[in-house]
Design a protein around this motif. Structure first.
Motif, PDB file in Angstrom:
ATOM      1  N   GLU A  28      -4.618  -2.188  30.480  1.00 30.41           N
ATOM      2  CA  GLU A  28      -2.969  -2.935  30.230  1.00 30.41           C
ATOM      3  C   GLU A  28      -2.825  -2.756  31.931  1.00 30.41           C
ATOM      4  N   VAL A  29      -2.269  -3.339  32.135  1.00 28.72           N
ATOM      5  CA  VAL A  29      -1.735  -3.739  33.766  1.00 28.72           C
ATOM      6  C   VAL A  29      -0.075  -3.680  33.549  1.00 28.72           C
ATOM      7  N   VAL A  30       0.487  -2.140  34.328  1.00 25.57           N
ATOM      8  CA  VAL A  30       1.713  -1.722  34.009  1.00 25.57           C
ATOM      9  C   VAL A  30       2.245  -1.410  34.900  1.00 25.57           C
ATOM     10  N   GLY A  31       1.488  -1.604  36.224  1.00 22.24           N
ATOM     11  CA  GLY A  31       1.842  -2.445  38.106  1.00 22.24           C
ATOM     12  C   GLY A  31       1.959  -3.431  39.063  1.00 22.24           C
ATOM     13  N   LYS A  32       2.538  -4.341  39.265  1.00 23.98           N
ATOM     14  CA  LYS A  32       1.819  -5.581  39.902  1.00 23.98           C
ATOM     15  C   LYS A  32       2.872  -4.920  41.758  1.00 23.98           C
ATOM     16  N   ALA A  33       2.382  -5.178  42.817  1.00 25.81           N
ATOM     17  CA  ALA A  33       2.871  -5.308  44.530  1.00 25.81           C
ATOM     18  C   ALA A  33       2.360  -5.654  44.868  1.00 25.81           C
ATOM     19  N   ARG A  34       3.648  -6.062  45.828  1.00 31.31           N
ATOM     20  CA  ARG A  34       3.008  -6.628  47.268  1.00 31.31           C
ATOM     21  C   ARG A  34       3.073  -6.427  48.184  1.00 31.31           C
ATOM     22  N   ASN A  35       2.613  -5.454  48.566  1.00 30.17           N
ATOM     23  CA  ASN A  35       2.606  -4.803  49.682  1.00 30.17           C
ATOM     24  C   ASN A  35       1.960  -3.090  49.647  1.00 30.17           C
ATOM     25  N   GLY A  36       1.116  -2.092  50.703  1.00 28.44           N
ATOM     26  CA  GLY A  36       1.001  -1.299  49.680  1.00 28.44           C
ATOM     27  C   GLY A  36       2.351  -0.045  49.634  1.00 28.44           C
ATOM     28  N   GLU A  37       3.193  -0.016  50.405  1.00 24.84           N
ATOM     29  CA  GLU A  37       4.596   0.459  49.801  1.00 24.84           C
ATOM     30  C   GLU A  37       4.539   0.641  48.892  1.00 24.84           C
ATOM     31  N   GLU A  38       4.870  -0.510  47.959  1.00 32.94           N
ATOM     32  CA  GLU A  38       5.066  -1.041  46.582  1.00 32.94           C
ATOM     33  C   GLU A  38       4.059  -0.376  45.672  1.00 32.94           C
ATOM     34  N   ALA A  39       3.108  -0.788  46.596  1.00 33.29           N
ATOM     35  CA  ALA A  39       1.610   0.189  45.403  1.00 33.29           C
ATOM     36  C   ALA A  39       1.771   1.575  45.213  1.00 33.29           C
ATOM     37  N   LEU A  40       2.175   2.705  46.310  1.00 35.56           N
ATOM     38  CA  LEU A  40       2.635   3.526  46.346  1.00 35.56           C
ATOM     39  C   LEU A  40       3.614   4.320  45.178  1.00 35.56           C
ATOM     40  N   ALA A  41       4.792   3.255  45.482  1.00 40.56           N
ATOM     41  CA  ALA A  41       5.774   3.651  44.619  1.00 40.56           C
ATOM     42  C   ALA A  41       5.621   3.876  43.579  1.00 40.56           C
ATOM     43  N   LEU A  42       4.934   2.725  42.919  1.00 41.80           N
ATOM     44  CA  LEU A  42       4.406   2.456  41.632  1.00 41.80           C
ATOM     45  C   LEU A  42       3.090   3.402  40.800  1.00 41.80           C
ATOM     46  N   VAL A  43       2.230   3.817  41.816  1.00 40.20           N
ATOM     47  CA  VAL A  43       1.672   4.856  41.394  1.00 40.20           C
ATOM     48  C   VAL A  43       2.162   5.927  41.413  1.00 40.20           C
ATOM     49  N   GLN A  44       3.652   6.767  41.791  1.00 38.44           N
ATOM     50  CA  GLN A  44       3.890   7.784  41.535  1.00 38.44           C
ATOM     51  C   GLN A  44       5.034   7.614  40.861  1.00 38.44           C
ATOM     52  N   GLU A  45       4.769   5.958  40.141  1.00 42.47           N
ATOM     53  CA  GLU A  45       6.031   6.105  39.147  1.00 42.47           C
ATOM     54  C   GLU A  45       5.462   6.400  38.199  1.00 42.47           C
ATOM     55  N   HIS A  46       4.153   5.382  37.867  1.00 40.18           N
ATOM     56  CA  HIS A  46       3.552   5.079  36.328  1.00 40.18           C
ATOM     57  C   HIS A  46       2.030   6.000  35.783  1.00 40.18           C
ATOM     58  N   SER A  47       1.520   6.383  37.361  1.00 39.17           N
ATOM     59  CA  SER A  47       0.600   7.406  37.170  1.00 39.17           C
ATOM     60  C   SER A  47      -0.717   6.857  36.758  1.00 39.17           C
ATOM     61  N   PRO A  48      -0.790   5.679  36.826  1.00 42.04           N
ATOM     62  CA  PRO A  48      -2.207   5.065  36.238  1.00 42.04           C
ATOM     63  C   PRO A  48      -3.375   5.417  36.324  1.00 42.04           C
ATOM     64  N   ASP A  49      -4.380   4.915  35.390  1.00 40.88           N
ATOM     65  CA  ASP A  49      -5.793   5.046  35.689  1.00 40.88           C
ATOM     66  C   ASP A  49      -6.051   4.785  36.668  1.00 40.88           C
ATOM     67  N   ILE A  50      -6.200   3.415  37.187  1.00 43.21           N
ATOM     68  CA  ILE A  50      -6.686   2.672  37.653  1.00 43.21           C
ATOM     69  C   ILE A  50      -5.707   2.320  38.882  1.00 43.21           C
ATOM     70  N   CYS A  51      -5.845   2.230  40.452  1.00 43.19           N
ATOM     71  CA  CYS A  51      -5.054   1.393  41.459  1.00 43.19           C
ATOM     72  C   CYS A  51      -6.273   0.604  41.889  1.00 43.19           C
ATOM     73  N   ILE A  52      -5.904  -0.942  41.758  1.00 43.18           N
ATOM     74  CA  ILE A  52      -6.109  -1.633  42.686  1.00 43.18           C
ATOM     75  C   ILE A  52      -6.259  -2.341  43.771  1.00 43.18           C
ATOM     76  N   MET A  53      -6.473  -2.412  45.068  1.00 40.03           N
ATOM     77  CA  MET A  53      -5.647  -2.782  46.208  1.00 40.03           C
ATOM     78  C   MET A  53      -6.278  -3.294  47.380  1.00 40.03           C
ATOM     79  N   ASP A  54      -6.159  -4.602  47.529  1.00 38.82           N
ATOM     80  CA  ASP A  54      -6.679  -5.221  48.490  1.00 38.82           C
ATOM     81  C   ASP A  54      -6.430  -3.958  50.394  1.00 38.82           C
ATOM     82  N   ILE A  55      -6.904  -4.561  50.966  1.00 37.98           N
ATOM     83  CA  ILE A  55      -6.640  -4.160  52.568  1.00 37.98           C
ATOM     84  C   ILE A  55      -5.567  -4.294  53.059  1.00 37.98           C
TER      85      ILE A  55
END
Length: 199
Positions: A28-55
């Motif tokens: 289940e995709v619980v969050g979508k981010a368009r930059n690294g800062e959003e990704a960090l916030a989503l990981v802290q908010e949702h505590s997902p199992d996996i975070c897939i990121m572009d470089i």
């Protein structure tokens, strides 16, 4: 259910990846981010199992985020176009669980996620060869000089920042150009960048 956050600055790809993974019964995709800062916030908010990121993303790169999340239980997968030894080295130092290339078949992503959830790591085979073939030839001091060159600093400014004489800095620059097999500072910066050696 494997809970996933995806960070990708290309909208179409972000939507496609999200749809693809949502089709898997155990994901289940619980969050979508368009930059690294959003990704960090989503990981802290949702505590997902996996975070897939572009470089290469705006604000913070995927590698910046991976380094900040080293102690977080979320497992990081780098999904990128770039098979660069310097990027791979940084990713390994940040203890990412996977480093996959975007041109891999799409079904490989879901199976890689499951393997990573079992506690294993997955790296694209192309990267293993690169890692052995592509060591940065510069010493630590030469790397410092190179970083300052990339910041646009003049020989005088580099000398004063590193407490060296102008002559010593000129020697360092000449050795750097020689080791990187380039003719000038601009080419050196672009070679260094292309190899993924900037921190």
């Amino acid at each position: 259910m494997i809970r996933i956050v995806i960070a990708e600055d290309q909208r179409m790809l972000l939507g496609a990846l999200s749809s693809l993974l949502d089709l898997e019964e155990d994901m289940e995709v619980v969050g979508k981010a368009r930059n690294g800062e959003e990704a960090l916030a989503l990981v802290q908010e949702h505590s997902p199992d996996i975070c897939i990121m572009d470089i290469e993303m705006p604000v913070k790169s995927g590698l910046d985020v991976a380094e900040e999340l080293v102690d977080h239980p979320c497992k990081i997968i780098i999904l990128t176009t770039f098979a660069r030894a310097g990027y791979f080295e940084r990713a390994r130092n940040a203890e990412v669980s996977g480093y996959l290339l975007k041109d891999s078949p799409s079904e490989e992503l879901a199976s890689s996620i499951r393997i990573i959830m079992d506690g294993r790591r997955i790296y694209a085979p192309e990267l293993i060869d690169l890692a052995y073939d592509n060591k940065n030839p510069l010493t630590n001091r030469e790397k410092q000089v190179m970083e300052l060159i990339a910041e646009g600093k003049s020989t005088n400014e580099i000398a004063s920042e590193l407490y060296l004489t102008n002559g010593t800095v000129r020697n360092y620059i000449s050795v750097i150009l020689d080791k990187l097999d380039v003719g000038n500072r601009i080419e050196a910066i672009s070679r260094f960048k292309e190899k993924g050696w900037f921190k």
